[in-house]
Design a protein around this motif. Structure first.
Motif, PDB file in Angstrom:
ATOM      1  N   ASN A 102       0.968  -1.202   0.039  1.00 57.34           N
ATOM      2  CA  ASN A 102       0.031   0.127   0.196  1.00 57.34           C
ATOM      3  C   ASN A 102       0.932   1.268  -0.213  1.00 57.34           C
ATOM      4  O   ASN A 102       1.767   1.519   0.880  1.00 57.34           O
ATOM      5  N   LYS A 103       0.458   2.238  -0.906  1.00 55.22           N
ATOM      6  CA  LYS A 103       1.517   3.295  -0.948  1.00 55.22           C
ATOM      7  C   LYS A 103       1.575   4.201   0.483  1.00 55.22           C
ATOM      8  O   LYS A 103       2.484   4.753   0.477  1.00 55.22           O
ATOM      9  N   THR A 104       0.488   4.188   1.067  1.00 57.66           N
ATOM     10  CA  THR A 104       0.505   4.905   2.416  1.00 57.66           C
ATOM     11  C   THR A 104       1.423   4.190   3.345  1.00 57.66           C
ATOM     12  O   THR A 104       1.765   5.038   4.326  1.00 57.66           O
ATOM     13  N   ASP A 105       1.606   3.015   3.247  1.00 59.49           N
ATOM     14  CA  ASP A 105       2.633   2.468   3.979  1.00 59.49           C
ATOM     15  C   ASP A 105       4.227   2.520   3.666  1.00 59.49           C
ATOM     16  O   ASP A 105       5.156   2.531   4.591  1.00 59.49           O
ATOM     17  N   SER A 133       4.888   5.648   1.814  1.00 56.73           N
ATOM     18  CA  SER A 133       5.159   7.117   1.173  1.00 56.73           C
ATOM     19  C   SER A 133       6.029   7.946   2.099  1.00 56.73           C
ATOM     20  O   SER A 133       6.219   9.087   1.684  1.00 56.73           O
ATOM     21  N   HIS A 134       6.112   7.618   3.361  1.00 64.61           N
ATOM     22  CA  HIS A 134       6.636   8.811   4.411  1.00 64.61           C
ATOM     23  C   HIS A 134       8.417   8.685   4.282  1.00 64.61           C
ATOM     24  O   HIS A 134       9.083   9.451   4.775  1.00 64.61           O
ATOM     25  N   HIS A 135       8.743   7.614   3.503  1.00 65.43           N
ATOM     26  CA  HIS A 135      10.301   7.429   3.188  1.00 65.43           C
ATOM     27  C   HIS A 135      10.823   8.501   2.177  1.00 65.43           C
ATOM     28  O   HIS A 135       9.820   8.735   1.176  1.00 65.43           O
ATOM     29  N   GLU A 195      12.462   9.348  -0.968  1.00 66.44           N
ATOM     30  CA  GLU A 195      12.257   8.747  -2.322  1.00 66.44           C
ATOM     31  C   GLU A 195      13.713   8.252  -2.449  1.00 66.44           C
ATOM     32  O   GLU A 195      13.750   7.064  -2.941  1.00 66.44           O
ATOM     33  N   LYS A 233       5.670   4.894   9.822  1.00 66.39           N
ATOM     34  CA  LYS A 233       6.282   6.199  10.298  1.00 66.39           C
ATOM     35  C   LYS A 233       6.400   5.953  12.058  1.00 66.39           C
ATOM     36  O   LYS A 233       7.163   6.767  12.602  1.00 66.39           O
ATOM     37  N   ASP A 239      11.112  11.971   4.668  1.00 68.68           N
ATOM     38  CA  ASP A 239      11.570  13.249   3.697  1.00 68.68           C
ATOM     39  C   ASP A 239      11.110  14.586   4.252  1.00 68.68           C
ATOM     40  O   ASP A 239       9.865  14.746   4.450  1.00 68.68           O
ATOM     41  N   LYS A 262       8.910  17.387   3.315  1.00 63.46           N
ATOM     42  CA  LYS A 262       7.434  17.692   3.557  1.00 63.46           C
ATOM     43  C   LYS A 262       7.052  17.691   5.018  1.00 63.46           C
ATOM     44  O   LYS A 262       5.908  17.345   5.650  1.00 63.46           O
ATOM     45  N   ASP A 310       3.102  17.232   7.441  1.00 67.25           N
ATOM     46  CA  ASP A 310       2.996  16.103   8.086  1.00 67.25           C
ATOM     47  C   ASP A 310       3.195  16.183   9.386  1.00 67.25           C
ATOM     48  O   ASP A 310       3.938  16.506   9.883  1.00 67.25           O
TER      49      ASP A 310
END
Length: 846
Positions: free
Chosen positions: A163-166, A168-170, A172, A383, A400, A403, A407
């Motif tokens: 899942n992208k939400t799992d 996306s916090h990294h 890139e 996260k 990241d 952002k 967040d």
């Protein structure tokens, strides 16, 4: 009965214990981690406790639908003998380089656990993740660790829908560093080098005063003796304490990192892409400057700095003995918890620092449910979990930070750890794997890590900078062997080049003479056109090693294999056809119209068909096999390239069987025609085959072979011998005939054609006999269905190139008609058939 009851009860409890143990193992997820630099013993116990508490407190078992589990973190236990064989191997072939046996031991320990199923998950550094990744493989080094790429032991997360939400916090870039033809690692945390400072305590001030007093001692010998005492050497450095810092370099990773950071921060080299960057590794100045820098900054002997661990300087720092030390950013959490010191943190000069990224990988060989392990890995890298570890252990999340304002969790971290976030925004990260690899043809990080830091440590103490320069060259400056050969052995190369040019000129001249005199009576029996093909093949084979200049890509490697097979066929097929024609003539009934089947043009068609077939098959076979470019790398004092493919053994088997069939067929035909072979010197073809195969085998096996100490001289000698053996083969093939022609200024064969026709033997052109036994008879019975044995459109009879052949056939036809007339007369007198023995036929022909 009572005893039976006790036995049954014991068995029952034993089974219950086994079941409990099995269930406990099934509910335990074992995770392998590396030891931290400081407080490693207390760290593990605390880590196990707090991570399991997190899973319980967050009710993750219900949220992610997994059964209650226990996560156990552990260190690897190396085997003491690991790495010794590798060290022994280097001492044999390249004894100047020093192998880091400790690193090899730790690496083998982790690999052993990967190959087994003892650990389900692992937390590894980015330097380990794809440690053997390279475009040029060194099989001799890799075989000491793993015969296959290490990532083949990892589970590919791409097989599961993440899942992208799992994820996306990294950050890139950090996330992408876990990708290599598949996502094999999930970012866990990161760390980087920083400088720590603390305010001077009263203890430090008194030590400074003591040092000033000692500096007034005029006895240099006494002062040196005092300063060499380890218990005060780190307290008494110079009047200007602010200029000094503690650096612990007993760990080879820290030593290598420090060298790269020194080059970046102090020698004005901005990027790896800068052409000046790698040239620094090839000069004495960079190592002598680095040595001076260490001695100046630490204020102690170099030997002491190289033998001091990070744990030592950390304890010295918190005890107030030193003011500045170089450490990891993650230490800040523990330092802030200390009440007796006040600490500040700052980046390295010019902000260049080596960043260590850590990843979660899943052992593909584990017996646990892979889907369960993926869900656990996502939780460990989530996260919330990263914030939890940052709070309790000071680990740095892989967020990241661009952002951070969008967040809540990122904002929360930077509010609590503003100094770390500020540093992260300023740092210019160094990826150590890229920093010591020049390009894709350089050695893997594994190969470089084995020898570079340990060799660097040695040369800093001995000032033998040539050794470390050679080590960097051996791991970075890849080149084809011929380029290496040309660059280092000018006189041998010139000699070999002159020899090859002379031989090539001779070969081309021979081909020209053959084609120019192809209608000459002396050359007709040896088929000048077919012989020319063989000679051209040998000429190309001599030039074939030039391809070693260009073996930098898989495509060129494939071409080299196909080209090699094509050349071999081009040499042997014409010889095979020449011998086959003689065999065919000698073993078939003498009918004139058979001649067209063994005409040069007819046979060349078959040669072309076979060459095209072999060419096509080799293209198909090689195209569907993975090509790999190999090197001997640092194990030998050079780094030249050569190539092969995965199924090379099966290719060699097919290749050898193919040519063995060739040789056997040729030998059988020569044996079958042994009488005529001796009479007409056909055994020279057998000698040709033997010389060609022996010389080619030696040439292919022993040239460019770095396993021999004097491989350069060996390559030169065998190349010269092989080139001369080609001349011997050509002499056997066409030498006597050409020499005969060149001796005569004028070819008198056409003038004396009619007079000398009896000297031409039909065995060179058409079938003589069809033997079953030595005294077999052959019948020249008139075929009444064919009144004319020469067809009007017969290409053999009408071909002007077959002049002598046709003359002989006409003579034979005339004599045959006379025999048939005699036979008819004999039949009138009561006899049915005129019989001609082989002996009579030989007399008749000659």
């Amino acid at each position: 009965m009572q005893n039976l009851s006790k036995i049954a009860t014991s068995i029952f409890y034993f089974l219950v214990l086994i079941i409990i143990k099995i269930n406990a193992e099934d509910n335990t997820i074992k995770v392998l981690i590396n030891k931290p630099d400081i407080n490693s013993e207390q760290y593990l116990e605390k880590y196990n406790s707090l991570i399991n508490q997190y899973f319980v407190s967050e009710d993750l078992f219900n949220k992610i639908n997994i059964p209650p589990i226990n996560i156990t973190f552990a260190y690897c236990s190396p085997v003491q003998n690991d790495g010794l064989n590798l060290e022994r191997y280097y001492k044999i072939f390249n004894k100047n380089l020093i192998v880091d046996v400790e690193y090899a031991r730790k690496l083998n320990c982790t690999l052993r656990e990967l190959k087994n199923s003892n650990y389900d998950l692992m937390i590894v550094d980015d330097s380990f993740l794809f440690v053997d990744k390279t475009s040029v493989k060194n099989p001799w080094v890799s075989n000491f660790f793993s015969n296959v790429e290490i990532q083949t032991f990892y589970l590919n997360f791409d097989q599961y829908k993440l899942n992208k939400t799992d994820i996306s916090h990294h950050y890139e870039k950090i996330f992408d560093d876990g990708y290599n033809e598949g996502q094999y690692g999930l970012p866990y945390e990161l760390d980087f080098d920083v400088l720590y400072n603390q305010k001077l305590s009263n203890n430090m001030k008194s030590l400074k005063l003591e040092k000033r007093i000692l500096n007034n001692i005029k006895s240099v010998g006494l002062l040196s003796k005092i300063l060499n005492e380890k218990h005060i050497s780190r307290s008494l450095k110079s009047d200007n304490v602010n200029d000094h810092m503690d650096i612990g370099l007993s760990d080879n990773d820290d030593l290598m990192n420090s060298l790269v950071e020194f080059i970046k921060n102090h020698l004005n080299i901005e990027e790896n892409k800068d052409s000046k960057y790698f040239t620094k590794f090839y000069t004495d100045e960079v190592y002598s400057s680095f040595k001076d820098y260490l001695m100046e900054k630490t204020g102690v002997s170099l030997n002491e700095t190289l033998n001091t661990s990070v744990e030592d300087i950390y304890q010295s720092f918190i005890s107030g003995k030193t003011k500045v030390f170089k450490g990891k950013a993650s230490y800040l959490h523990e330092l802030k918890e200390l009440k007796n010191i006040t600490v500040s943190i700052k980046n390295m000069p010019k902000n260049y620092t080596v960043v260590k990224e850590k990843y979660v990988i899943i052992n593909k060989n584990t017996k646990k449910d892979k889907d369960l392990l993926v869900r656990i890995a996502l939780q460990l890298t989530s996260k919330k979990m990263q914030l939890y570890r940052a709070k309790h252990f000071g680990s740095i999340p892989t967020f990241d930070l661009d952002k951070v304002n969008n967040d809540e969790e990122r904002h929360q971290y930077c509010s609590t750890n503003s100094d770390i976030c500020d540093l992260l925004q300023e740092i210019r990260p160094i990826n150590i794997k890229k920093a010591i690899r020049k390009n894709k043809f350089s050695g893997s990080y594994l190969e470089a890590r084995i020898i570079l830091p340990s060799t660097l440590r040695e040369i800093l103490l001995t000032n033998n900078y040539t050794t470390i320069i050679g080590a960097f060259l051996a791991t970075n400056e890849s080149m084809p062997f011929m380029a290496y050969f040309f660059g280092n052995n000018l006189y041998l190369v010139i000699t070999l080049a002159v020899t090859i040019i002379i031989v090539e000129i001779i070969l081309i001249t021979v081909v020209i003479l053959l084609l120019k005199n192809k209608n000459h009576s002396h050359l007709k029996p040896i088929s000048p056109t077919l012989s020319s093909l063989s000679i051209l093949g040998m000429s190309m084979n001599i030039l074939y090693p030039i391809l070693y200049f260009f073996l930098y890509s898989n495509t060129l490697c494939r071409i080299s294999y196909i080209f090699k097979l094509f050349i071999g066929n081009m040499i042997l097929l014409p010889i095979f056809v020449i011998i086959f024609r003689i065999f065919y003539i000698y073993n078939n009934v003498s009918k004139v119209y058979i001649g067209k089947k063994i005409n040069d043009r007819y046979l060349i068609k078959y040669i072309v068909i076979i060459l095209v077939t072999c060419f096509s098959c080799s293209i198909i076979y090689i195209s569907f096999n993975k090509i790999i470019i190999l090197t001997s790398g640092s194990l030998f004092p050079h780094r030249y390239l050569f190539c092969t493919f995965i199924n090379t053994e099966s290719y060699r088997i097919v290749y050898n069987i193919y040519y063995i069939i060739f040789v056997i067929a040729i030998l059988v035909m020569l044996v079958e025609t042994i009488k005529v072979s001796k009479k007409y010197s056909l055994l020279k073809y057998a000698y040709f085959i033997v010389i060609y195969y022996v010389s080619t085998y030696i040439y292919d096996t022993y040239t460019y072979n770095y396993n021999y100490r004097e491989y350069i001289l060996l390559t030169f000698s065998i190349s010269c011998i092989y080139t001369l053996s080609c001349l011997c083969c050509i002499y056997l093939l066409v030498g006597p005939q050409l020499i005969n022609i060149l001796k005569k200024k004028k070819d008198k064969s056409t003038i004396d054609e009619e007079n000398n026709i009896d000297n031409i033997n039909i065995v060179d052109f058409i079938p003589s006999v069809n033997e079953v036994s030595f005294n077999r008879t052959v019948s020249f019975v008139r075929d009444k269905s064919k009144n004319n044995i020469f067809e009007e459109d017969d290409p053999i009879a009408n071909n002007p190139n077959n002049y002598f052949f046709n003359k002989t056939l006409q003579r034979l036809s005339s004599q045959q008609q006379q025999q048939q007339q005699q036979q008819e007369d004999y039949e009138i007198n009561g006899s049915k058939e005129f019989i001609l023995t082989k002996k009579d036929l030989d007399k008749f022909i000659n």
